[in-house]
Design a protein around this motif. Sequence first.
Motif, PDB file in Angstrom:
ATOM      1  N   VAL A  39       1.118  -1.384  -0.110  1.00 20.65           N
ATOM      2  CA  VAL A  39      -0.087   0.224  -0.098  1.00 20.65           C
ATOM      3  C   VAL A  39       1.033   1.164   0.068  1.00 20.65           C
ATOM      4  CG1 VAL A  39      -1.968  -1.060   0.956  1.00 20.65           C
ATOM      5  CG2 VAL A  39      -0.245  -0.223   2.543  1.00 20.65           C
ATOM      6  N   GLY A  40       0.323   2.420   0.113  1.00 15.28           N
ATOM      7  CA  GLY A  40       1.123   3.736  -0.244  1.00 15.28           C
ATOM      8  C   GLY A  40       1.829   3.883   1.342  1.00 15.28           C
ATOM      9  N   ARG A  46       2.166   3.562   9.010  1.00 19.93           N
ATOM     10  CA  ARG A  46       0.865   3.409  10.216  1.00 19.93           C
ATOM     11  C   ARG A  46       0.835   2.017  10.783  1.00 19.93           C
ATOM     12  NH1 ARG A  46      -4.922   3.619   8.288  1.00 19.93           N
ATOM     13  NH2 ARG A  46      -4.033   1.730   7.368  1.00 19.93           N
ATOM     14  N   ASN A  47       0.985   1.142   9.680  1.00 19.28           N
ATOM     15  CA  ASN A  47       0.812  -0.376   9.897  1.00 19.28           C
ATOM     16  C   ASN A  47       2.181  -0.718  10.842  1.00 19.28           C
ATOM     17  OD1 ASN A  47      -1.544  -0.296   8.644  1.00 19.28           O
ATOM     18  ND2 ASN A  47      -0.794  -1.449   6.921  1.00 19.28           N
ATOM     19  N   ALA A  80      -5.693  -5.904  -3.535  1.00 25.96           N
ATOM     20  CA  ALA A  80      -6.586  -7.224  -3.914  1.00 25.96           C
ATOM     21  C   ALA A  80      -6.111  -8.234  -3.067  1.00 25.96           C
ATOM     22  CB  ALA A  80      -6.551  -7.284  -5.089  1.00 25.96           C
ATOM     23  N   VAL A  81      -4.690  -8.175  -2.683  1.00 26.11           N
ATOM     24  CA  VAL A  81      -4.223  -9.330  -1.760  1.00 26.11           C
ATOM     25  C   VAL A  81      -4.098  -9.042  -0.414  1.00 26.11           C
ATOM     26  CG1 VAL A  81      -1.882 -10.648  -1.527  1.00 26.11           C
ATOM     27  CG2 VAL A  81      -2.512  -9.820  -3.812  1.00 26.11           C
ATOM     28  N   HIS A  82      -3.825  -7.725   0.040  1.00 28.23           N
ATOM     29  CA  HIS A  82      -3.704  -7.440   1.321  1.00 28.23           C
ATOM     30  C   HIS A  82      -4.786  -6.592   1.828  1.00 28.23           C
ATOM     31  CE1 HIS A  82       0.776  -8.766   1.741  1.00 28.23           C
ATOM     32  NE2 HIS A  82       0.609  -8.332   0.341  1.00 28.23           N
ATOM     33  N   GLY A  83      -5.788  -6.053   1.045  1.00 30.43           N
ATOM     34  CA  GLY A  83      -6.561  -5.275   1.653  1.00 30.43           C
ATOM     35  C   GLY A  83      -6.243  -3.887   1.303  1.00 30.43           C
ATOM     36  N   GLU A  84      -6.991  -2.819   1.266  1.00 28.45           N
ATOM     37  CA  GLU A  84      -6.782  -1.476   0.647  1.00 28.45           C
ATOM     38  C   GLU A  84      -5.966  -0.638   1.850  1.00 28.45           C
ATOM     39  OE1 GLU A  84      -7.056  -0.257  -2.170  1.00 28.45           O
ATOM     40  OE2 GLU A  84      -7.873  -2.082  -2.664  1.00 28.45           O
ATOM     41  N   ASP A  85      -6.111  -1.220   3.088  1.00 26.08           N
ATOM     42  CA  ASP A  85      -5.348  -0.602   4.171  1.00 26.08           C
ATOM     43  C   ASP A  85      -4.052  -1.410   4.427  1.00 26.08           C
ATOM     44  OD1 ASP A  85      -6.295  -2.734   5.465  1.00 26.08           O
ATOM     45  OD2 ASP A  85      -7.068  -1.952   7.228  1.00 26.08           O
TER      46      ASP A  85
END
Length: 314
Positions: A39-40, A46-47, A80-85
């Motif tokens: 993701v970005g 944040r993650n 699509a693999v990890h979720g939008e977040d």
Amino acid sequence: MTRLIIDTDPGIDDTFALVLACASPEVDLIGVTTVFGNVGLDRTTRNALRVLALCGREDVPVAAGADRPLVHPHAHRAGAVHGEDGLSGMADTLPERQTGLVGTDAVALMVRLLDSSPEPVTIVPIGPLTNVALLLAAHPSVRSKIERLVIMGGGLAGGNVTAAAEFNVWSDPEAARRVLVEEPVPTTLVPMDITTRCAVDLSWLDRLAASGPRGATLVRLTGTYRKHYQRTLGHEGMVIHDAVAVAEAIRPGLLRTSRMPVEVECGMGPARGATIADPREHRVRGEDAPREIDVAVDADLDEVRTFLLSGLTG
């Protein structure tokens, strides 16, 4: 005690890798840096902070790094693999970390940690290699402080984002080529060929979930990821690519490696991002052959799965 810096783009498998490092008594996790990728950059950062909070690691310095590749734009993320977040839509269920980012960028933090370390440090890049390429290009003096790079990336027999390319290398082939082909730093490449063979099944995940609150939380984060792998594997389970690389960093030799040169395709055609390894004998390649790195080619798969489960459950 292995001193680690993890460069990461969480991501489900990155999350498992970070928890493994935090839970392992053999590891001194001295820093975490983030990069764009699954993701970005704002979300990967944040993650990473929230996963460290889950592990009670307020002490580990975290810095954000590159938000785009060295040369060409990043074509797409892995929602699509990890979720939008990046965490199957569950990122907000993790605790907030009280300690925020350090007041510098990822490369500067790595330089500071390497320069101040009394012994060599292992760096484990488990996302696109942009930060590491920038580090080695701008600060060649730190090479002597790096014990080795343990890199999750590449696919020798094909890819997962295209027919030729694995996601991390495909995300920034120019950076990957700089690190894998040009830099004289001891390097172990852990390609998706071996990480996919280390896939874990539903029984393994059930044991992790039953191990305690942290294990249960990890499994709860995997919804989108498991749906993807149910399609690609054909059964319940998933591949935790990045955790396999961290496992090798913690226990050198867990994966069996072979020394060979690699090349990365940086053209704009359908093979862009391909990782091409040359397993021929040195005498066949000739005297002008490029430098060799250690490429993980095999392992005792059950031993790897047992090591991962033992580490993640503490």
